[in-house]
Every structure is written in structure tokens, then in C-alpha cells.
Design an enzyme around this catalytic site. Structure first.
Site, PDB file in Angstrom:
ATOM      1  N   LYS A 183       0.835  -1.201   0.000  1.00 47.00           N
ATOM      2  CA  LYS A 183       0.000   0.000   0.000  1.00 47.00           C
ATOM      3  C   LYS A 183       0.874   1.257   0.000  1.00 47.00           C
ATOM      4  O   LYS A 183       1.883   1.325   0.716  1.00 47.00           O
ATOM      5  CB  LYS A 183      -0.924  -0.005   1.220  1.00 47.00           C
ATOM      6  CG  LYS A 183      -1.927   1.146   1.253  1.00 47.00           C
ATOM      7  CD  LYS A 183      -2.907   0.980   2.411  1.00 47.00           C
ATOM      8  CE  LYS A 183      -3.868   2.150   2.490  1.00 47.00           C
ATOM      9  NZ  LYS A 183      -4.847   1.997   3.597  1.00 47.00           N
ATOM     10  N   SER A 222      -9.169   3.446   2.306  1.00 50.96           N
ATOM     11  CA  SER A 222      -7.989   3.855   1.575  1.00 50.96           C
ATOM     12  C   SER A 222      -7.198   2.684   0.976  1.00 50.96           C
ATOM     13  O   SER A 222      -6.262   2.900   0.183  1.00 50.96           O
ATOM     14  CB  SER A 222      -7.058   4.678   2.481  1.00 50.96           C
ATOM     15  OG  SER A 222      -6.595   3.932   3.583  1.00 50.96           O
ATOM     16  N   SER A 237     -10.737   1.639   6.370  1.00 47.59           N
ATOM     17  CA  SER A 237      -9.931   1.530   5.158  1.00 47.59           C
ATOM     18  C   SER A 237      -9.588   0.101   4.753  1.00 47.59           C
ATOM     19  O   SER A 237      -9.137  -0.127   3.631  1.00 47.59           O
ATOM     20  CB  SER A 237      -8.641   2.343   5.308  1.00 47.59           C
ATOM     21  OG  SER A 237      -8.924   3.716   5.344  1.00 47.59           O
TER      22      SER A 237
END
Length: 470
Positions: free
Chosen positions: A77, A152, A176
Site C-alpha cells: 500500500k 484507503s 480503510s
């Protein structure tokens, strides 16, 4: 011929260990899948040179295995610094940043044998559950590329669903790991706060809202990755002993008491069909022998929200405040970041204290609930995956959203007090789009939730329903 990209990380690991396939074969398969599919999704960003990746994979072919991820290509990520890979946090401030050292999460993935090949897309600094930013653009949903993959960890979820990676890391402050898992028909797991340590940078005591965690297309992969990420670290004051999460996953869940919170008595606006689709998960749990019971709202939703936005803005201001203080950097921050920072800077110490008192009261109320229930369930999202050219949903039905993140309020009962939560697919609506639930329990119940998730996965395997693009 076996499609290596369709296999789980655990199955690939077993094949590599038995020398029935080689890391170079796996790398070649994933590079081909990425070349064919990722341009239409933009889930994977900052990919390393394919020739360099193939050379690293060939070196792994004959090298002694380092760990269960030996030779498997992973994308990290883009909120994590990875040595030698452009790491931007989705921000123009760091558009050209290439770290010379790994963050702890990346070090642990490398230590388990992974080949770190790229990054997964995220919103700027992880703010908002829609993965778009001015550096890498927007990520589409594999089940409808015109719609959002959430965030996210949206790039990670989309990459998993599209078989661009075998397993993925994510992080979760305000859903997220859970929103994108629901939107992309995969699993996400938010661990008990402190189970996954992080680099001891700056304050390590005050802000307890965010954590890293695993995402996968099955529970075994998620449990194994959690073992990798959750090794204790003495420099993290909240670090705790890990467990063999992947051992004993298969257990009889008959008799477990499950509480269904629904829309919190109407406090959380939901788009039509979401509660009905989440009913699929509840029916499956009942079919497995769990006792499922409706639970009335256990705490005022408005109090939770006010406590949350106080503590969140305070935490964001602490993290991003130095960028805001530097005028050239401030000019590059997105409006939502500036809004959070300015709110957080304006709070008094006693306002923060009162928000934490509410957090404490909610934790106490939950302690009573968990004497009756082994787990509680909420929808993992309040809206279906929305058009990716939106910034965020401004209404849910006739209810206006007064902030950029109010439409994801359903996740804060978990986030506010650091509970473990399994985001599990619940199926598809009549619109053909995925939805999911969040199944959460008391702190420390991570293994029990994964075992419940394993039984659920064996009964459903929703991620086996591949996106149309595949």
C-alpha cells in the site's frame, strides 16, 4: 495449464516449497496479468522494471526459502515506505520520493520472502474511502470499472479481486480495510489495536485509531499474513504477543451468539438493498449453527460521531501538521486534509479529553454486550460502490452528508475503541455490485473471528465469483 494468478498465496507457497512451481513462473504469470488488466483499473502503481523483477524471481528459484512468502510478488500500500520503490502517500509533496529504507511492514514482508514489486493505490494520505490522488489517479472497481474500489486500501482490494496480487497489506483508520473489502468482494481484517506494531516514530502513546492489517481472497491467507505482520516489537508500547492464527482455523462455530446491529436503529443511513444483501451473511451464520439476534442501538450514535471526528482530526493534525506549517507544502494538500488539520489544531486539551471519555464509555458498554455475544455484525459500508468520478457521496437517499467522510460512519463503532473486525463479503445486490459485513468482537478475539470467518468462507466463497473482466 494452471492459472497461477488464480491460486491463493497459501497454495502458491505450498507449490514453491514442494518445487512444483518456481518463483520465476509465478512472477511471469502476475506480470502478464498486470499488463493485461491493470491499465483498466489502476490498482497497481509504481511497478518496478519487469526485467529486474524477473531477475529477482529467478534468483529466488534456487535460493533457500526465507518464509512462507518466498518468491511471491507483492504490491505494498502506498502509505508505506518501500526501499527503492516510489512511495508517495498519494501526495504531490512526495511525488518523486524513493525511500532508501523500508518501513517495518515492508521489512516484515521481505523477511517472509516476498518480492516487493510495486505499490497499491490509495487516496492522498489515506484520507477518505475513495482511492484517487493527483499523483497516480483513480482506481476502478473490478466488478464495474466505472465505479470506486473504496479506500484507503482500494488499490489493494481491487488488485486482489482482479488477481493482480495473491495477498495484500492494507491499513484501517476509518474503515480503510473494510469499505474496500466490501466494495471489491474480498476479505479484510482490522486487528486488535497493538497486535500489528509499527515503526516507533514520533508519539507512540496518544493516537490509537489506525492499524495495519491483511487483505485476501480467503481467510487462510489473511491469517498467515497476520502472523507475519504481528510479530511483537519491544519499541512499540502497545505491542502484544502474537498467536498461530493460521493453525486450527477449522472449528465448529455452532452455538456462537451473534448480534446484528443493522442500521443502528436508523441512525446510519443506508442505500436501498444493503441491509437485505447483508442478510445473506446473517443467514449463512445461522445455517452454520450460530444464534443470530437483533440488537437495539447500544449507545447514542451522535456521541460516537462527535468523539470520533474530534480524535481523528486531532490525530491527522498531529501527523500532517508539519506539512501544513510549510506554506509551499500546504498549497499542495487536498481540502479534506486542510479541514482535518485546522480542526485538530483548534481543539483544546479538554475537548480531546472529553472525546476520549466518550470512547471509554463506549468501550465499557461493549464489555457488557460481549458478555452476551461472541461477535457483533454491522454492514461494512452504507453505500454501494459509487461512480469513480465522484469525490465522495454527498447524500444517502434524502440524508445529506455534512463531511467528506460522514457516508462511512458505520465503521466508527469499531475504529473508535480498537476492536478486531473481519470484513467479509455478503454477496451482490440486484445492481450486480458487491457488499460486505463487518464482524467484530472484543479486543484479543482476533483468532476466534478468523475461525468464524473460515467457517463462513467455506460455506460461501464469495471471492470465487470472479469479476467480469476476468
Amino acid at each position: 495449464m494452471t492459472d497461477l494468478t488464480a491460486l491463493s498465496a497459501s497454495d502458491l507457497s505450498r507449490l514453491v516449497a514442494a518445487r512444483q512451481t518456481a518463483p520465476s513462473e509465478i512472477m511471469a504469470a502476475f506480470l502478464a496479468r498486470n499488463a493485461a488488466v491493470n491499465p483498466g483499473l489502476n490498482a497497481i502503481v509504481a511497478q518496478r522494471n519487469p526485467a529486474d523483477l524477473m531477475a529477482e524471481a529467478r534468483a529466488a528459484d534456487d535460493a533457500p526459502p526465507q518464509g512462507w512468502l518466498h518468491g511471491l510478488p507483492l504490491a505494498v500500500k502506498d502509505l508505506v515506505a518501500v526501499k527503492g520503490i516510489r512511495s508517495t502517500w498519494g501526495s504531490p509533496v512526495f511525488a518523486d520520493h524513493v525511500p532508501d529504507a523500508d518501513d517495518m511492514l515492508a521489512r516484515r514482508l521481505r523477511g517472509a520472502g516476498a518480492i516487493l514489486a510495486a505499490k497499491t493505490n490509495t487516496p492522498e494520505f489515506g484520507l477518505g474511502s475513495h482511492s484517487f490522488n493527483p499523483v497516480h489517479g483513480v482506481t476502478g472497481n473490478p466488478y464495474d470499472s466505472t465505479r470506486t474500489a473504496g479506500g484507503s486500501s482500494g488499490g489493494a482490494a481491487a488488485a486482489l479481486a482482479a488477481r493482480l496480487v495473491p495477498v495484500a497489506d492494507g491499513s484501517d483508520m476509518m474503515g480503510s480495510l473494510r469499505n474496500p473489502a466490501a466494495f471489491c468482494n474480498v476479505y479484510g481484517f482490522r486487528p486488535s489495536y497493538g497486535l500489528v506494531p509499527s515503526d516507533p516514530v514520533g508519539d507512540t502513546f496518544l493516537h490509537q485509531l489506525a492499524t495495519d492489517g491483511p487483505m485476501a481472497r480467503n481467510v487462510e491467507d489473511m491469517a498467515r499474513l497476520l502472523e507475519t505482520l504481528s510479530q511483537p516489537d519491544a519499541a512499540d508500547p502497545h505491542s502484544r504477543p502474537t498467536e498461530p492464527f493460521a493453525e486450527g482455523l477449522d472449528r465448529d462455530v455452532k452455538g456462537m451468539a451473534i448480534g446484528w446491529l443493522g442500521d443502528w436503529g436508523g441512525a446510519y443511513a443506508m442505500e436501498p438493498g444493503i441491509l437485505d444483501t447483508c442478510g445473506n451473511a446473517l443467514k449463512t451464520l445461522a445455517d452454520l449453527g450460530c444464534h443470530v439476534e437483533d440488537v437495539p442501538p447500544p449507545f447514542p450514535a451522535a456521541k460516537l460521531w462527535e468523539a470520533w471526528i474530534t480524535l481523528r482530526s486531532w490525530a491527522v493534525a498531529a501527523r500532517l501538521g508539519p506539512l501544513y506549517a510549510h506554506a509551499p507544502h500546504r498549497a499542495l494538500l487536498k481540502p479534506e486534509a486542510i479541514w482535518e488539520i485546522e480542526r485538530g489544531n483548534a481543539f483544546s486539551a479538554m475537548q480531546v479529553h472529553r472525546a476520549s471519555v466518550v470512547r471509554s464509555e463506549w468501550f465499557t458498554a461493549l464489555a457488557s454486550l460481549f458478555t452476551r455475544f461472541d461477535a457483533l455484525v454491522l454492514p461494512a459500508a452504507q453505500v454501494w460502490p459509487f461512480p469513480k468520478d465522484w469525490r465522495y457521496p454527498e447524500t444517502i437517499g434524502t440524508t445529506g452528508m455534512d463531511t467528506y467522510h460522514r457516508w462511512m460512519e458505520v465503521v466508527i463503532p469499531v475504529s473508535l475503541v480498537g476492536l478486531p473486525a473481519l470484513a467479509a463479503p455478503a454477496g451482490f445486490g440486484t445492481n450486480g455490485l458487491p457488499m460486505g459485513v463487518q464482524i467484530f468482537g472484543p479486543r484479543g478475539a482476533d483468532r476466534a473471528l478468523l475461525q468464524l470467518g473460515q467457517a463462513y468462507h467455506r460455506a460461501t466463497d464469495w471471492p470465487g465469483r470472479r469479476p467480469p473482466l476476468l
